[in-house]
Design a protein around this motif. Structure first.
Motif, short mmCIF file in Angstrom:
data_model
loop_
_atom_site.label_atom_id
_atom_site.label_comp_id
_atom_site.label_asym_id
_atom_site.label_seq_id
_atom_site.Cartn_x
_atom_site.Cartn_y
_atom_site.Cartn_z
N SER A 56 0.81 -1.22 0.00
CA SER A 56 0.00 0.00 0.00
C SER A 56 0.85 1.27 0.00
O SER A 56 0.35 2.34 -0.32
N LYS A 57 2.12 1.13 0.37
CA LYS A 57 3.01 2.29 0.40
C LYS A 57 3.92 2.36 -0.83
O LYS A 57 4.76 3.26 -0.94
N VAL A 58 3.78 1.43 -1.76
CA VAL A 58 4.58 1.42 -2.99
C VAL A 58 3.94 2.35 -4.01
O VAL A 58 2.71 2.37 -4.18
N SER A 59 4.79 3.12 -4.70
CA SER A 59 4.29 4.01 -5.76
C SER A 59 4.98 3.66 -7.08
O SER A 59 6.00 2.96 -7.10
N GLY A 60 4.44 4.18 -8.17
CA GLY A 60 5.01 3.90 -9.48
C GLY A 60 6.47 4.31 -9.59
O GLY A 60 7.27 3.65 -10.26
N SER A 61 6.83 5.40 -8.93
CA SER A 61 8.20 5.91 -9.03
C SER A 61 9.23 4.95 -8.42
O SER A 61 10.42 5.03 -8.73
N ASP A 62 8.77 4.04 -7.55
CA ASP A 62 9.70 3.09 -6.93
C ASP A 62 10.35 2.18 -7.96
O ASP A 62 11.42 1.63 -7.71
#
Length: 222
Positions: A56-62
Motif C-alpha cells: 500500500s506504500k509502494v508508488s510507481g516511481s519506486d
C-alpha cells in the motif's frame, strides 16, 4: 528370490533412491512468491534481502531509476566514478537477482582490480576505448580493448578491471545477476582495512619491506 515391485520394502527403496538423486530444482534460487518486494532499507534485519515495505506504500516511481547523468570522475587519482543501481540505491530490485552500474571514465580512468563475490557481470561499452581484463583461478589473464557496442562478461568472483585507453571520456553500463553483487577492491581491502592488516602478512605476501607497505597504507588511510 526377486522382490515384488508391489512390496512395501521395494517401494520404500525406490523412494529413498529418488530422494538421494540430485534434483535440479532444489539447487537453484526459488522463484519469487510475490510480484515485487520493494526493500525496506530501514529494517533492522536483512537476510539474503531486505523485508518488503507494505504494498500500500509502494508508488510507481519506486520502479524507475535514472542512470542518464554522467558521474564526476576527477575526485580521485583513478579518474573514474561508479553510479550503482543495486538494492541500496534502487530498492525495487530487492529479491529479483538483478542490478546495474553506470561507469564513467576520464582519460586514463581506471576501475581498479576488484571482484564481485555474489554475481557474474556483463558490460556494454557506450563510449570510449575500454581495456577489460580478468584473471582466472589458474592465474591466466584474458583481456581485450572494446569499443562502443561491444560487450564483455566477467565470471563470478574473478578479479578484473577496466581502463579507459582512449583519448576522450568513456562510459560503460554493467549488469549483475544479484541485487547486491558486492565489490572487493583489492588495493583498499589489503591496504585500507580497519583495523589494518598486519604488516608481517603483507611484507611476506608481496616480498617487500615494512617501508613499502607503510607507504602504500598511508595512501589508503590505514
Amino acid at each position: 528370490m526377486m522382490k515384488s515391485s508391489n512390496s512395501p520394502l521395494y517401494l520404500l527403496s525406490c523412494c529413498l533412491m529418488l530422494l538421494l538423486l540430485p534434483v535440479p530444482s532444489l539447487s537453484a534460487d526459488p522463484d519469487s512468491l510475490q510480484d515485487f518486494c520493494v526493500a525496506d532499507l530501514n529494517a533492522s534485519i536483512s537476510i539474503n534481502g531486505f523485508p518488503c515495505i507494505p504494498a500500500s506504500k509502494v508508488s510507481g516511481s519506486d520502479f524507475f531509476f535514472d542512470l542518464s547523468k554522467e558521474g564526476i570522475t576527477n575526485t580521485s587519482n583513478l579518474n573514474f566514478s561508479v553510479t550503482p543501481a543495486n538494492v541500496l540505491s534502487f530498492p525495487a530490485v530487492n529479491t529479483l537477482g538483478i542490478a546495474m552500474n553506470r561507469l564513467d571514465y576520464g582519460p586514463g580512468g581506471l576501475n581498479p582490480p576488484h571482484s564481485h563475490p555474489r554475481a557474474t557481470e556483463m558490460g556494454l561499452v557506450i563510449k570510449g576505448r575500454i581495456l577489460v581484463g580478468f584473471v582466472t583461478t589458474s592465474n591466466v589473464y584474458y583481456s581485450k580493448v572494446l569499443t562502443p557496442g561491444e560487450i564483455f562478461v566477467i565470471p563470478r568472483g574473478l578479479v578484473h578491471f577496466q581502463k579507459n585507453v582512449g583519448k576522450g571520456k568513456g562510459t560503460v553500463f554493467t549488469s549483475f545477476n544479484s541485487h547486491m553483487p558486492g565489490a572487493v577492491i583489492l588495493s583498499t581491502t589489503l591496504f585500507g582495512s580497519q583495523p589494518p592488516m598486519p604488516n608481517e602478512v603483507l611484507t611476506q605476501a608481496f616480498q617487500v619491506d615494512d617501508a613499502v607497505v607503510n607507504s602504500i597504507k598511508s595512501k589508503f588511510g590505514s
